[in-house]
Design a protein around this motif. Structure first.
Motif, mmCIF file in Angstrom:
data_model
loop_
_atom_site.group_PDB
_atom_site.id
_atom_site.type_symbol
_atom_site.label_atom_id
_atom_site.label_comp_id
_atom_site.label_asym_id
_atom_site.label_seq_id
_atom_site.Cartn_x
_atom_site.Cartn_y
_atom_site.Cartn_z
ATOM 1 N N THR A 193 11.337 -1.067 20.940
ATOM 2 C CA THR A 193 12.736 -1.459 21.097
ATOM 3 C C THR A 193 13.080 -2.563 20.099
ATOM 4 O OG1 THR A 193 12.653 -0.908 23.450
ATOM 5 C CG2 THR A 193 14.450 -2.333 22.703
ATOM 6 N N LEU A 194 14.172 -2.385 19.402
ATOM 7 C CA LEU A 194 14.577 -3.363 18.402
ATOM 8 C C LEU A 194 15.256 -4.553 19.078
ATOM 9 C CD1 LEU A 194 15.959 -0.899 15.720
ATOM 10 C CD2 LEU A 194 13.788 -2.137 15.674
ATOM 11 N N PRO A 195 15.089 -5.752 18.530
ATOM 12 C CA PRO A 195 15.656 -6.946 19.162
ATOM 13 C C PRO A 195 17.180 -6.975 19.072
ATOM 14 C CG PRO A 195 14.709 -7.490 17.039
ATOM 15 C CD PRO A 195 14.321 -6.075 17.315
ATOM 16 N N ALA A 196 17.791 -7.694 19.994
ATOM 17 C CA ALA A 196 19.252 -7.818 20.000
ATOM 18 C C ALA A 196 19.730 -8.780 18.921
ATOM 19 C CB ALA A 196 19.723 -8.290 21.371
ATOM 20 N N GLU A 197 18.931 -9.797 18.600
ATOM 21 C CA GLU A 197 19.329 -10.778 17.598
ATOM 22 C C GLU A 197 19.027 -10.250 16.185
ATOM 23 O OE1 GLU A 197 15.098 -11.620 18.840
ATOM 24 O OE2 GLU A 197 17.012 -11.181 19.864
ATOM 25 N N ALA A 198 19.622 -10.895 15.193
ATOM 26 C CA ALA A 198 19.413 -10.504 13.804
ATOM 27 C C ALA A 198 17.957 -10.720 13.389
ATOM 28 C CB ALA A 198 20.342 -11.303 12.897
ATOM 29 N N PHE A 199 17.484 -9.888 12.470
ATOM 30 C CA PHE A 199 16.093 -9.983 12.022
ATOM 31 C C PHE A 199 15.984 -9.643 10.542
ATOM 32 C CE2 PHE A 199 16.895 -5.886 14.077
ATOM 33 C CZ PHE A 199 16.542 -4.974 13.089
ATOM 34 N N GLY A 200 14.877 -10.081 9.940
ATOM 35 C CA GLY A 200 14.623 -9.780 8.541
ATOM 36 C C GLY A 200 14.207 -8.338 8.367
ATOM 37 N N LEU A 201 14.678 -7.711 7.291
ATOM 38 C CA LEU A 201 14.392 -6.300 7.055
ATOM 39 C C LEU A 201 14.159 -6.069 5.570
ATOM 40 C CD1 LEU A 201 14.427 -3.604 8.805
ATOM 41 C CD2 LEU A 201 16.612 -3.157 7.681
ATOM 42 N N LEU A 202 13.063 -5.410 5.255
ATOM 43 C CA LEU A 202 12.752 -5.022 3.884
ATOM 44 C C LEU A 202 12.907 -3.502 3.791
ATOM 45 C CD1 LEU A 202 11.746 -6.471 1.281
ATOM 46 C CD2 LEU A 202 9.452 -5.678 1.880
ATOM 47 N N VAL A 203 13.935 -3.055 3.089
ATOM 48 C CA VAL A 203 14.196 -1.621 2.923
ATOM 49 C C VAL A 203 13.464 -1.150 1.672
ATOM 50 C CG1 VAL A 203 15.961 0.158 2.672
ATOM 51 C CG2 VAL A 203 16.448 -1.908 4.006
ATOM 52 N N VAL A 204 12.711 -0.051 1.799
ATOM 53 C CA VAL A 204 11.848 0.415 0.706
ATOM 54 C C VAL A 204 12.232 1.839 0.317
ATOM 55 C CG1 VAL A 204 9.483 0.800 -0.070
ATOM 56 C CG2 VAL A 204 9.979 -1.021 1.596
ATOM 57 N N ARG A 205 12.491 2.037 -0.952
ATOM 58 C CA ARG A 205 12.727 3.369 -1.506
ATOM 59 C C ARG A 205 11.521 3.724 -2.362
ATOM 60 N NH1 ARG A 205 14.710 7.088 -5.076
ATOM 61 N NH2 ARG A 205 16.766 7.995 -4.674
ATOM 62 N N PRO A 206 10.681 4.674 -1.913
ATOM 63 C CA PRO A 206 9.451 4.982 -2.653
ATOM 64 C C PRO A 206 9.734 5.495 -4.062
ATOM 65 C CG PRO A 206 9.401 5.931 -0.442
ATOM 66 C CD PRO A 206 10.797 5.459 -0.683
ATOM 67 N N SER A 207 8.896 5.098 -4.986
ATOM 68 C CA SER A 207 9.013 5.568 -6.378
ATOM 69 C C SER A 207 8.151 6.816 -6.540
ATOM 70 C CB SER A 207 8.585 4.467 -7.352
ATOM 71 O OG SER A 207 7.298 3.977 -7.009
ATOM 72 N N THR A 208 8.710 7.957 -6.138
ATOM 73 C CA THR A 208 7.973 9.220 -6.203
ATOM 74 C C THR A 208 8.019 9.801 -7.614
ATOM 75 O OG1 THR A 208 9.919 10.528 -5.600
ATOM 76 C CG2 THR A 208 8.547 9.695 -3.792
ATOM 77 N N LYS A 209 7.080 10.680 -7.890
ATOM 78 C CA LYS A 209 7.000 11.313 -9.214
ATOM 79 C C LYS A 209 8.281 12.066 -9.523
ATOM 80 C CE LYS A 209 4.288 14.716 -11.810
ATOM 81 N NZ LYS A 209 3.105 15.634 -11.755
ATOM 82 N N GLU A 210 8.814 12.779 -8.532
ATOM 83 C CA GLU A 210 10.005 13.597 -8.747
ATOM 84 C C GLU A 210 11.236 12.733 -9.052
ATOM 85 O OE1 GLU A 210 6.884 15.622 -6.664
ATOM 86 O OE2 GLU A 210 7.989 13.783 -6.136
ATOM 87 N N TRP A 211 11.393 11.638 -8.309
ATOM 88 C CA TRP A 211 12.549 10.774 -8.555
ATOM 89 C C TRP A 211 12.464 10.097 -9.918
ATOM 90 C CZ3 TRP A 211 13.084 5.076 -7.769
ATOM 91 C CH2 TRP A 211 14.402 4.664 -7.986
ATOM 92 N N ILE A 212 11.281 9.616 -10.275
ATOM 93 C CA ILE A 212 11.096 8.970 -11.579
ATOM 94 C C ILE A 212 11.443 9.946 -12.699
ATOM 95 C CG2 ILE A 212 9.384 8.002 -13.149
ATOM 96 C CD1 ILE A 212 7.986 6.836 -10.673
#
Length: 319
Positions: A169-188
């Motif tokens: 369960t995610l907290p009700a208060e604000a929290f730090g978040l690191l969003v990651v977009r993988p560097s896949t071979k196809e996208w590169i």
């Protein structure tokens, strides 16, 4: 065919329009909007840079002043921070040339290093180490609490909400978040970065070598997250599954600044050979920090950067 194309272009909305003095961002067919960088810098540009009260004055003296100035910084670091501004106080350096055999380190929140004169207060960094003259750096003790899989097929540029699959369960208060977009071979390959030219096979962006990451503050409503600042690149499942890391970072510092002085790399080796890199590389190094600033600072003789803002720093103003 050309006439039809012109008609279609004329009917497409402009990416940005201004109505009654307000900027409006118009999305394309996939929901992407022009990037808005108005939330960059100290406190996301919602507040002016503060003026910390002087807590200690360091008079000019000859010889190596590294330990003396560092003691002043450590003293201010021990003071109680103002509960409203988060500031402890400023170390005010006298006019004059201050020789430094070792770098200065600000490692507590609310500490400001200030010169009495931008041109008259000079830090001469000596020695052949390839580091910085001043470090604004907290502790690298970020703790990952949960990995959240982003379930949306597409998250456009400019959007602040997306859905996740959480293991708890995610907290009700604000929290730090690191969003990651993988560097896949196809996208590169799709963006033409597999090879950087020069007929060198190894010279290019390798899969997994450098994923795109965004450090954000998030709130949760069920499994829907809202972030404080939009992403700058769309998340598209056809190029790999993006995810987010919920974290806490107790040792990250804030409300620190360096201002109104000059930093010079000063070694006999550099004076004899301006091409040598065996001396101070960077003027000010910022990491594990947020809501910090550098203003009214001059730099000379460095081998690298005037100010280097590392990946662990955010909301930093340099002016």
């Amino acid at each position: 065919m050309a006439f039809v194309a012109v008609i279609a272009m004329a009917q497409a909305p402009a990416p940005i329009t201004v109505k009654k003095g307000q900027i409006e961002y118009n999305a394309d067919s996939r929901g992407n909007t022009v990037l808005d960088f108005s939330q960059c810098g100290y406190r996301q540009s919602d507040a002016a840079l503060p003026d910390a009260d002087v807590a200690v004055f360091v008079s000019h003296a000859p010889g190596d002043q590294s330990a003396r100035i560092q003691r002043a910084i450590d003293y201010v670091s021990s003071l109680k921070a103002d509960p409203v501004t988060g500031l402890r106080g400023a170390v005010l350096l006298d006019k004059g040339a201050f020789m430094l055999s070792e770098p200065l380190r600000i490692s507590a929140s609310g500490v400001v290093l200030r010169g009495a004169s931008k041109s008259g207060t000079v830090l001469f960094k000596q020695g052949v180490d390839r580091g910085a003259a001043v470090y604004v750096e907290g502790k690298h003790d970020r703790q990952i609490l949960d990995t959240l899989r982003i379930t949306d097929a597409y998250v456009p540029v400019g959007k602040k909400t997306f859905s996740v699959s959480a293991s708890q369960t995610l907290p009700a208060e604000a929290f730090g978040l690191l969003v990651v977009r993988p560097s896949t071979k196809e996208w590169i390959a799709s963006i033409g970065c597999s090879q950087f030219g020069g007929n060198l096979g190894y010279w290019g962006w390798k899969p997994g070598e450098m994923d795109v990451q965004w450090d954000r503050c998030a709130t949760a409503k069920g499994n829907t997250l809202t972030i404080d600042v939009p992403l700058t690149v769309a998340l598209d499942k056809q190029w790999g599954d993006a995810y987010a890391l919920r974290y806490v970072w107790p040792g990250r510092i804030s409300n620190c600044g360096v201002e109104n002085l000059t930093i010079i790399s000063d070694t006999p080796e550099w004076k004899a050979n301006k091409q040598t890199e065996d001396h101070c590389w960077d003027g000010i190094h910022i990491d594990a920090a947020q809501d910090c600033w550098v203003r009214m600072v001059d730099f000379r003789g460095l081998a690298g950067s005037a100010v280097i803002v590392q990946s662990g720093a955010q909301q930093v103003t340099v002016e």
